[in-house]
Design a protein around this motif. Structure first.
Motif, PDB file in Angstrom:
ATOM      1  N   THR A  81      91.761 105.731  24.731  1.00  0.00           N
ATOM      2  CA  THR A  81      90.741 105.139  23.842  1.00  0.00           C
ATOM      3  C   THR A  81      90.866 105.664  22.407  1.00  0.00           C
ATOM      4  O   THR A  81      90.491 104.975  21.470  1.00  0.00           O
ATOM      5  N   ASP A  82      91.426 106.888  22.235  1.00  0.00           N
ATOM      6  CA  ASP A  82      91.572 107.396  20.863  1.00  0.00           C
ATOM      7  C   ASP A  82      92.813 106.836  20.179  1.00  0.00           C
ATOM      8  O   ASP A  82      93.092 107.175  19.028  1.00  0.00           O
ATOM      9  N   GLY A  83      93.550 105.959  20.879  1.00  0.00           N
ATOM     10  CA  GLY A  83      94.702 105.326  20.258  1.00  0.00           C
ATOM     11  C   GLY A  83      96.001 106.084  20.481  1.00  0.00           C
ATOM     12  O   GLY A  83      97.066 105.584  20.137  1.00  0.00           O
ATOM     13  N   LEU A  84      95.923 107.293  21.038  1.00  0.00           N
ATOM     14  CA  LEU A  84      97.163 108.034  21.311  1.00  0.00           C
ATOM     15  C   LEU A  84      97.720 107.613  22.671  1.00  0.00           C
ATOM     16  O   LEU A  84      96.977 107.162  23.545  1.00  0.00           O
ATOM     17  N   TYR A  85      99.031 107.781  22.836  1.00  0.00           N
ATOM     18  CA  TYR A  85      99.644 107.478  24.130  1.00  0.00           C
ATOM     19  C   TYR A  85      99.367 108.605  25.116  1.00  0.00           C
ATOM     20  O   TYR A  85      99.320 109.772  24.745  1.00  0.00           O
TER      21      TYR A  85
END
Lengths: 163, 147
Positions: A81-85
């Motif tokens: 959800t934070d955009g990191l993989y």
């Protein structure tokens, strides 16, 4: 000294390969796109004559570009959800608020357009420190970058702080 | 999204360079477009660099400038000063606080040591906002041509 925030299993992993090796060819278009995004229009990145006049084999990539060049394609389904993989390898600690503390680079040889770079990430260190706001854990992930001639061209140590 | 350097000075001369000398400051003016372009060029999908609402949910004042972008500016600050014949040997930086789009960021530096024989020069660098908030203390090592 406060009680340990680092489980024994994590201490045993120091030195372990966390990801890679992965190999990527340094692409002129991508390296220049990066230089433009930084706003660094040094002629040695754009003008082959200028690069050779400065003593390079051919066009050079900006110093830290190499770490971005080796990012492998991933599916959007892997995004958190934070955009990191999502990471393949997790390092278990007894604290979970992780901040990016800083980075240390050694640049050993130039990285030029067309070079084939192999990157390997290792867990270089995990240690506990006493800070003003209490104990914290310092993790160092070291990436080594080696070119097609077998020369180590750069080394990056990313420092994560967990508390 | 632009860069200003106070003086377009000639490359430093090893013969006259000494510890304590200051580098001409470099100014950066990041905006949303630059953050977007840097996310794309560095393959960085982290939401705090493009989603204002999410960045605030994580406790930031706004979307924030990427740490590695500020690191790339630190290297540019040194290589612009040192000139194309120099070789950047190393750089270190610490993340102390986050830069925001719309802020003016100022890079300043001081020579801390000069080895005239090898040409290796060490620098202490800092990145501040124009109102004096320290974002990144840093160091760099560069080798100047010895001719």
């Amino acid at each position: 000294m406060s009680e340990s925030l680092i489980p024994a299993e994590t201490l045993e992993r120091v030195g372990e390969v966390l990801s890679g090796p992965v190999t990527t060819v340094i692409d002129r278009r991508e390296a220049q796109r990066y230089a433009y995004a930084v706003g660094d229009e040094n002629p040695i990145y754009f003008d082959e004559v200028a690069a050779q006049a400065a003593g390079y084999r051919t066009l050079v990539a900006p110093p830290t570009y190499v770490t971005h060049a080796v990012v492998q394609p991933r599916t959007a389904a892997d995004l958190r959800t934070d955009g990191l993989y999502r990471e393949g390898t997790r390092i278990r600690l007894l604290v979970d608020r992780v901040m990016f503390g800083g980075e240390e680079w050694d640049f050993l040889e130039p990285v030029c357009v067309g070079d084939e770079i192999t990157a390997t990430v290792r867990l270089a260190a995990v240690d506990q420190k006493e800070g003003r706001k209490g104990p914290f854990v310092r993790q160092v992930r070291e990436t080594t970058f080696v070119n097609q001639f077998g020369d180590e061209v750069a080394r990056s140590r990313m420092i994560g702080i967990a508390r | 999204m632009s860069t200003d350097t106070d003086t377009a000075a000639a490359a430093p001369d090893l013969a006259t360079l000494e510890a304590g000398q200051e580098l001409p400051p470099m100014h950066k003016f990041p905006d949303e477009a630059q953050l977007f372009l840097y996310s794309a060029a560095s393959h960085n999908p982290h939401r705090i660099h493009y989603d204002r609402e999410y960045a605030r949910f994580e406790g930031h004042d706004d979307i924030i400038v990427h740490g590695p972008l500020q690191g790339a500016w630190l290297t540019q600050f040194v290589t612009d000063w040192a000139g194309p014949a120099a070789r950047l040997l190393g750089v270190t930086w610490q993340n102390r606080a986050s830069g925001l789009p719309g802020e003016e960021l100022v890079f300043s530096g001081t020579v801390t040591s000069v080895d005239a024989e090898t040409g290796v020069v060490e620098l202490e660098i800092a990145e501040h906002t124009s109102d004096g908030r320290l974002l990144m203390p840093a160091t760099a090592r560069v080798r100047l041509p010895t001719t």
